[in-house]
Design an enzyme around this catalytic site. Sequence first.
Site, PDB file in Angstrom:
ATOM      1  N   ASP A   1     -34.584  84.897  38.744  1.00  0.00           N
ATOM      2  CA  ASP A   1     -34.808  84.836  37.302  1.00  0.00           C
ATOM      3  C   ASP A   1     -33.534  84.958  36.475  1.00  0.00           C
ATOM      4  O   ASP A   1     -33.485  84.535  35.321  1.00  0.00           O
ATOM      5  CB  ASP A   1     -35.840  85.880  36.858  1.00  0.00           C
ATOM      6  CG  ASP A   1     -35.474  87.308  37.253  1.00  0.00           C
ATOM      7  OD1 ASP A   1     -34.421  87.514  37.883  1.00  0.00           O
ATOM      8  OD2 ASP A   1     -36.259  88.224  36.927  1.00  0.00           O
TER       9      ASP A   1
ATOM     10  N   CYS B   1     -34.882  89.152  32.483  1.00  0.00           N
ATOM     11  CA  CYS B   1     -36.078  88.917  33.289  1.00  0.00           C
ATOM     12  C   CYS B   1     -37.217  88.243  32.532  1.00  0.00           C
ATOM     13  O   CYS B   1     -37.659  87.150  32.880  1.00  0.00           O
ATOM     14  CB  CYS B   1     -36.579  90.232  33.874  1.00  0.00           C
ATOM     15  SG  CYS B   1     -35.397  91.072  34.952  1.00  0.00           S
TER      16      CYS B   1
END
Length: 507
Positions: free
Chosen positions: A299, A64
């Site tokens: 992401d 992330c």
Amino acid sequence: MKSTLLVSVCVWVSVATKLPNIVFVLTDDQDTELGGLTPIAKTRQLIGKEGITYQNMFVSSPLCCPSRSSIFSGKYVHNHRGLNNSIAGGCSDSSWQAREEPSAFPVLLKAAGYNTMFAGKYLNQYGGPKTGGVAHIPPGWDWWYGLVGNSKYYNYKVSVNGTEETHGHVYAKDYFTNYIHRKAVEFLQYQNKEGNPIFMMLSTPACHGPFTPADNYLTNFTGMVAPRGGNYNVTPHDKHWLIQQTIVPLPDDTVASEDKTFVNRWRTLLSVDDMVENVYNMLKQKDMLDNTYIFFSSDNGFHLGQFGLPSDKRQLYEFDIRVPLMIRGPGIPAGQVSQENVMNIDLGPTFIDLANQQVPDSVDGQSLKATWTLESRQGAAFRDNVLVEHFGEHHDSISGCPQFAGQGMGNCNNHCVCEDSWNNTFSCVRSTRSPNVYKYCIVKETQDFVEVYELTGDRHEFDNMATTADPDLLKSLRDDLDRLTSCTGTACNIVKRATRNNRNKLE
């Protein structure tokens, strides 16, 4: 004097309104390899079918915070130095804020006259006491609703323009995806086609853990299970040691947990789908849609049982590094499917380009505008080499796994199968050499471990060719990897081999 000022302001607003609006929807951990696009049917219709869908969209890191740091900075991980999800690893720490945020794309959009709005998850360590607290608002944002910490659906805190707002567990007012949805509606209610252009980024918790669906979607997809094909529940051979320690066949309780996670991930995405539809309809009702680009991406990818890996990301394989990308907007012919290699580092430069601003030379990515026309550039492809980097995280002790105390392991399940470690640190080049596509990875262990795959014939990455491939090929791939891991700025975008033999096609 007053007359001159008035004329100047009017001219500036007139110029600004000629720029397009931009909406960017970013999901969390949404894969493409496990059917992650299936539940967002309305999004696929309104963005993908009305614009362009990229089938080869990759992230700079399968995690992330490094990936999101690449989105905001337009840089590879080795350049922005947000290495992993920890403060020690540079995730939203003070040095990252000082070094990267002042030149991130929101600042340039604001300078171009955009009204900017952010709602959702920013970086994993945002808003904590060691990263500036909720008072820290990254530069470039007019409306700021930044989640404190990592993705949640309930019981979270938000920085509302620098002031802390606490939420509980009441569905009607607290479910976080719907909170983001409401903030998008509020922002759009203040906008019109005659005003300044807008940039609105909606960064949802879906479909990240804890995988909590909205109340109205608690029973959707009942009876479905995680995909069983490909490299699911397959014993890994000739892979780095972290992958070799998985349990295959998967334990029954791991399979049950993966299936539950799979269904709930899809359920969480239904709320995102509703939000996209409503934003689209509001733009249309306000006569702003025809001058608006809508981007949809994630992401990083995800895995559920592939090579016996229970449930996470962080790995070098296709299931963790591929993500969706769909774009609709002015000048994009509807129904396109692109085979170009594109990356998350290209999103920021694209936004900057659409705002008629100069993309800084320090940015590693490049604008995607050249990829969404039916005409190809002569000869060269958009990108032939993709770089993926990961810097492993670990914990000093693992609950339930005392044997790993002080061993540098991380993200371990109840069977002590771990999905990260201090030396799960790797760099990979994914190289298109038509008609072949190769992946060459170096995992930094006590002795470097190399994994090499020819993806055209081995898309599930079963056969590691590190000891069997032609030595000249291996050297060439290693040279490309060495060049990319040390590149900066425009030097990262040298196209050496690939030709654009797969032009964009209309579905």
